[in-house]
Design an enzyme around this catalytic site. Structure first.
Site, PDB file in Angstrom:
ATOM      1  N   GLU A 145       0.840  -1.188   0.000  1.00 45.67           N
ATOM      2  CA  GLU A 145       0.000   0.000   0.000  1.00 45.67           C
ATOM      3  C   GLU A 145       0.883   1.249   0.000  1.00 45.67           C
ATOM      4  OE1 GLU A 145      -3.844   1.760   2.455  1.00 45.67           O
ATOM      5  OE2 GLU A 145      -2.396   0.531   3.540  1.00 45.67           O
ATOM      6  N   LYS A 171      -9.896   1.606  -2.660  1.00 46.25           N
ATOM      7  CA  LYS A 171     -10.134   1.122  -1.299  1.00 46.25           C
ATOM      8  C   LYS A 171     -11.580   1.393  -0.891  1.00 46.25           C
ATOM      9  CE  LYS A 171      -7.754   1.341   3.192  1.00 46.25           C
ATOM     10  NZ  LYS A 171      -6.583   1.982   3.846  1.00 46.25           N
ATOM     11  N   CYS A 219      -5.704  -3.024   2.664  1.00 42.90           N
ATOM     12  CA  CYS A 219      -5.504  -2.786   4.090  1.00 42.90           C
ATOM     13  C   CYS A 219      -6.781  -2.965   4.908  1.00 42.90           C
ATOM     14  CB  CYS A 219      -4.897  -1.403   4.296  1.00 42.90           C
ATOM     15  SG  CYS A 219      -4.101  -1.185   5.909  1.00 42.90           S
TER      16      CYS A 219
END
Length: 283
Positions: A50, A119, A160
């Site tokens: 990331e 995301k 994440c």
């Protein structure tokens, strides 16, 4: 099983735990070099961390943000093509239409972009006395699931905080994914507590391989990443794991082993769909 089927049921995955600096050009050149190193070890799929092209933090996102296509994705495209790998490009801050996103792009061995994942779940947490972080102060969330095909298997992508949401992994598994990849940057509070536990949980619940790519730890950074990029097998075992420093780790993904696990413990056929279900909401 035919010889071809046996060959295609196994492939090598590389996870690049990159030491990220404040100099974008250096980050891009290091990433390119380590992708080449990974391909030289026989890797067919390579995963970057990331925010691989920039420091992680709300104060950095707008400064390092790019359009897609742009400078960083051009490097990813060239690296994928030069090394004939599927390259999961971690994530970069993306600017589009006046909004910022935390975005993962995936490139095929021909250098073409085959996926863009924004995301979905923004990292907004507040652990008193330890850490407060609010991605939503600067970023907008994505709104779609993201999976791609390889000659080996389907791959589901999250970034994440997406990993904390079991429903996303379940949907990917239902859609046929056998490998889930999560570029991520857990910190020194959530990392030791939850990083490995979440990966093992997602792998075990869905009987899939799970891989995570973190930036290497930089104690001088404003946000200190935990590191410890990891690969977990469908039995919930850690089969490859980095320390805190820059490294490339490898795992041989064995899809026949995955099939054997699913046959031995057949939770997919034993689900009580008459009582519960996880379904993607229709738009």
């Amino acid at each position: 099983m035919s010889t071809l089927a046996k060959v295609m049921s196994k492939f090598r995955l590389a996870v690049v735990q990159l030491q990220v600096s404040s100099v974008k050009a250096d980050n891009l050149s290091r990433a390119r070099r380590l992708v080449r190193e990974a391909a030289g070890q026989g890797s067919k799929v390579v995963l970057l961390p990331e925010c691989f092209n920039s420091p992680y933090g709300t104060s950095f996102f707008s400064r390092y943000a790019e359009n897609i296509p742009g400078e960083s994705t051009q490097v990813l495209s060239e690296a994928a093509k030069e090394n004939e790998v599927y390259l999961v490009g971690g994530s970069i801050p993306e600017e589009d239409g006046g909004k910022l996103y935390n975005t993962c792009t995936v490139f095929g061995p021909d250098g073409e972009m085959i996926l863009k994942h924004r995301k979905i779940h923004l990292f907004d947490i507040d652990v008193p006395g330890k850490i407060r972080f609010q991605e939503s102060e600067t970023l907008s969330p994505g709104s779609s699931l993201s999976l791609f095909d390889t000659p080996f298997c389907k791959v589901g992508v999250g970034i994440c905080y997406d990993m904390r949401f079991a429903e996303l992994a379940q949907l990917y598994s239902r859609k046929g994914c056998q490998l889930l990849v999560y570029p991520g940057a857990f910190n020194m509070t959530t990392g030791p507590a939850h990083w490995e536990l979440l990966q093992r949980g997602r792998a075990l619940d869905n009987q899939v391989y799970v891989a995570t790519a973190s930036p290497a730890r930089d104690e001088a950074a404003s946000y200190v990443a935990w590191g410890h990029s990891t690969v977990v097998n469908p039995w919930g075992e850690v089969i490859s794991k980095a320390g805190p420093e820059e490294a490339v780790i490898y795992a041989d993904i064995d899809l026949q082993y995955l099939a054997d696990i699913r046959q031995q413990i057949p939770i997919t056929s034993q689900r009580r769909d008459d009582l519960y279900a996880v379904q993607k909401k229709k738009n």
